[in-house]
Every structure is written in C-alpha cells, then in structure tokens.
Design a protein around this motif. Structure first.
Motif, PDB file in Angstrom:
ATOM      1  N   ARG A  22       0.846  -1.200   0.000  1.00 22.78           N
ATOM      2  CA  ARG A  22       0.000   0.000   0.000  1.00 22.78           C
ATOM      3  C   ARG A  22       0.879   1.247   0.000  1.00 22.78           C
ATOM      4  N   GLN A  23       0.471   2.217  -0.799  1.00 22.68           N
ATOM      5  CA  GLN A  23       1.158   3.499  -0.863  1.00 22.68           C
ATOM      6  C   GLN A  23       0.105   4.591  -1.012  1.00 22.68           C
ATOM      7  N   GLU A  24       0.448   5.803  -0.612  1.00 24.42           N
ATOM      8  CA  GLU A  24      -0.438   6.934  -0.865  1.00 24.42           C
ATOM      9  C   GLU A  24       0.391   8.179  -1.133  1.00 24.42           C
ATOM     10  N   GLU A  25      -0.216   9.112  -1.880  1.00 21.09           N
ATOM     11  CA  GLU A  25       0.496  10.328  -2.254  1.00 21.09           C
ATOM     12  C   GLU A  25      -0.518  11.409  -2.622  1.00 21.09           C
TER      13      GLU A  25
ATOM     14  N   CYS B 282       2.413   7.215  -6.032  1.00 18.72           N
ATOM     15  CA  CYS B 282       2.462   6.073  -5.106  1.00 18.72           C
ATOM     16  C   CYS B 282       3.485   5.033  -5.525  1.00 18.72           C
TER      17      CYS B 282
ATOM     18  N   VAL C  23      -5.737  13.047  -2.206  1.00 21.06           N
ATOM     19  CA  VAL C  23      -4.802  11.976  -1.840  1.00 21.06           C
ATOM     20  C   VAL C  23      -5.149  10.749  -2.676  1.00 21.06           C
TER      21      VAL C  23
ATOM     22  N   ARG D 109      -4.482   6.776  -3.306  1.00 20.28           N
ATOM     23  CA  ARG D 109      -4.039   5.575  -2.600  1.00 20.28           C
ATOM     24  C   ARG D 109      -3.995   4.401  -3.560  1.00 20.28           C
ATOM     25  N   ARG D 110      -2.943   3.605  -3.412  1.00 23.33           N
ATOM     26  CA  ARG D 110      -2.787   2.394  -4.239  1.00 23.33           C
ATOM     27  C   ARG D 110      -2.663   1.178  -3.330  1.00 23.33           C
ATOM     28  N   ARG D 111      -3.485   0.165  -3.613  1.00 25.82           N
ATOM     29  CA  ARG D 111      -3.341  -1.141  -2.955  1.00 25.82           C
ATOM     30  C   ARG D 111      -3.022  -2.155  -4.045  1.00 25.82           C
TER      31      ARG D 111
END
Length: 278
Positions: free
Chosen positions: A19-22, A57, A104, A106-108
């Motif tokens: 998981r990442q977010e930016e 992300c 924002v 978000r990537r899963r």
C-alpha cells in the motif's frame, strides 16, 4: 548454465499486498502535462490527465537497496525471480472516476498469480499484479499489471512483418530527454531507459528502451483525443521493444465502438498493441 526456478516458492508470494499513498500536487500534474506536451488546469479539484496514476504512489527504495540494473533488489513485494531481465508484458485498465488535483491518491497492490512458461529463448516467469487506485476515497482505476522475467539471450528474434499504418498516425521523437523525464516522473531507476552505455554494453540493446507504460499512456491520450473522452477500458500487450535510435508512431483505427491502437517505428514490427473501449 540453466537457471533453477522454484516455482512453488515463488507462488508463495501470491496474496502479498503493498500500500502506498500520495497527494497529487499541482507541481506533479504540471510536470506530467509538460512531459506529454499537454495543457490543463492546475487548480485544486481539476481532473488530472489519464494515466497519471502511474506516476503516483511509486515505491521509494533506498539507493543502497538497488540492484546493478537500477531496480530495487528482489524479494520484497515482488517475488525473487532468478531471471535477469524484467519487462512489462502488458495489462488492462478500467477507469472508474478521474483522479483530481489536490486529492490523496491511494494504491493497494496485490500479487494475483505467478506462472512459469518456457519460450523459444528459455524460461519465462509471469507475475500478475492487481492495482486498486483510489482518489479522494473514490475508486479511480483498477489495473492488471503483467510482468515477465526472462533470461539473457543472444538469440535473434524471428523476423516480424512491418506494422501497418493506422488511419490516424502520430510520430513521436524518441529522445533521451523524453525517456529521462518519464523515468523521473515515475521514480523508475531502471538504467535501460536513461543510461545508454549500460543499455548497450551490459544488456546488449542498440539504444535506450522506450518505456512500455509511457507508450500505453500516449495511446490512451490519443484515444481520448479521438473520441472526446477517456476510454472506460484499455488493454495492451507489449510485443517488441522500441529504442531511442528511431522515432516511432502512435497508430489508431476504428473498430466499431472501440479503437485499435499500436506503436511501431518506421518499417518495424508492432511494438505495443492495444484496444480502447468506451
């Protein structure tokens, strides 16, 4: 020497998540638009260009954790496939809602499958990753990402016929500057895209390789321009590499409710084939 691949061990990576977010800032949107010669609003809430999610992300491995090819060392999120060359094989995307500036993102990401095949030049290991992208808490993009790992091979590929020209054809200058800018946007350290001596002398390519994701991005942008709206679905497959030694063309032709799209250099085979649907 043959490479031993423990496919059972590698399939143990199935189900792993990352998981990442930016925050999508106006500055990043501006750099993306500049790279692709686009113009768009940079106001908060404005729709960002399609495919900008590929620049958000992204993993940020420490420099000390990179391998000699500039990729992060293997065995983290992606399985430690013991084959030296890693490439985008293709993928498919569904666009749900636009990504907006000031939100924002978000990537899963989930490892869906790991498969071993044997090709003309040796073993091929395919890793399928599903990316679930949200913007401002809303589903924005679902992407299937097909990665292929293969061995080093000096065998020449079989000759392929020259690609046809599309009803619509746009020529792109495959400059080192363009490739460097896209590598920077995506925080992609793979040296085959910006380090010409490495690409030629270590990986035996005739020049820098044009990014597969960048080709896909250009084809999506062309499809959106031709139909007046971004596609709802886009699928693509990489067939052969493009290098900075030649310009290349974006091609498109109508196929009823869809568009068939492809990239190719002049006189060369199809490099990437794609289909856009609305």
């Amino acid at each position: 020497m043959s490479t031993e691949i423990d496919i059972a061990q590698l399939r143990g990576w199935i189900g792993r998540e990352e998981r990442q977010e930016e925050l999508l800032t106006p500055a990043l949107a501006q750099r993306f638009d500049a790279t692709f010669d686009r113009a768009g609003s940079l106001d908060d809430g404005a729709e960002a260009a399609p495919m900008i999610h590929l620049c958000l992300c992204q993993p940020a491995a420490p420099t000390a954790a990179l391998g000699p090819d500039g990729h992060p060392a293997r065995g983290g999120f992606l399985p430690p496939v013991p084959l030296p060359r890693r490439m985008w094989a293709g993928g498919a995307l569904e666009f749900h809602e636009p990504i907006r500036i000031g939100e924002v993102v978000r990537r899963r990401s989930v490892i869906e499958d790991v498969r071993l095949k044997h090709g003309r030049t040796g073993p091929l290991c395919f890793v399928t990753v599903m990316h679930h992208i949200e913007s401002g808490g809303r589903p924005a993009v679902t992407e299937r990402h097909d990665i292929v790992y293969r061995s080093d091979s000096t065998a020449a590929p079989p000759p392929a016929p020259a690609a046809a020209e599309g009803t619509i054809r746009r020529v792109v200058a495959a400059s080192p500057t363009l490739l460097f800018r896209y590598s920077a946007l995506t925080f992609n350290g793979h040296r085959i895209h910006y380090d010409a001596p490495y690409a030629r002398e270590v990986e035996a390519y005739p020049g820098l390789i044009v990014h597969g994701p960048m080709q896909a991005t250009m084809l999506v942008h062309l499809a959106a321009e031709l139909r007046g709206a971004p596609p709802a679905r886009f699928s693509f497959r990489s067939l052969s590499p493009l290098f900075d030694t030649d310009d290349f063309a974006l091609n498109a032709k109508d196929d009823g409710a869809a568009l068939e799209l492809w990239t190719a250099r002049a006189g060369g085979p199809v490099a990437m084939e794609a289909r856009a649907e609305w």
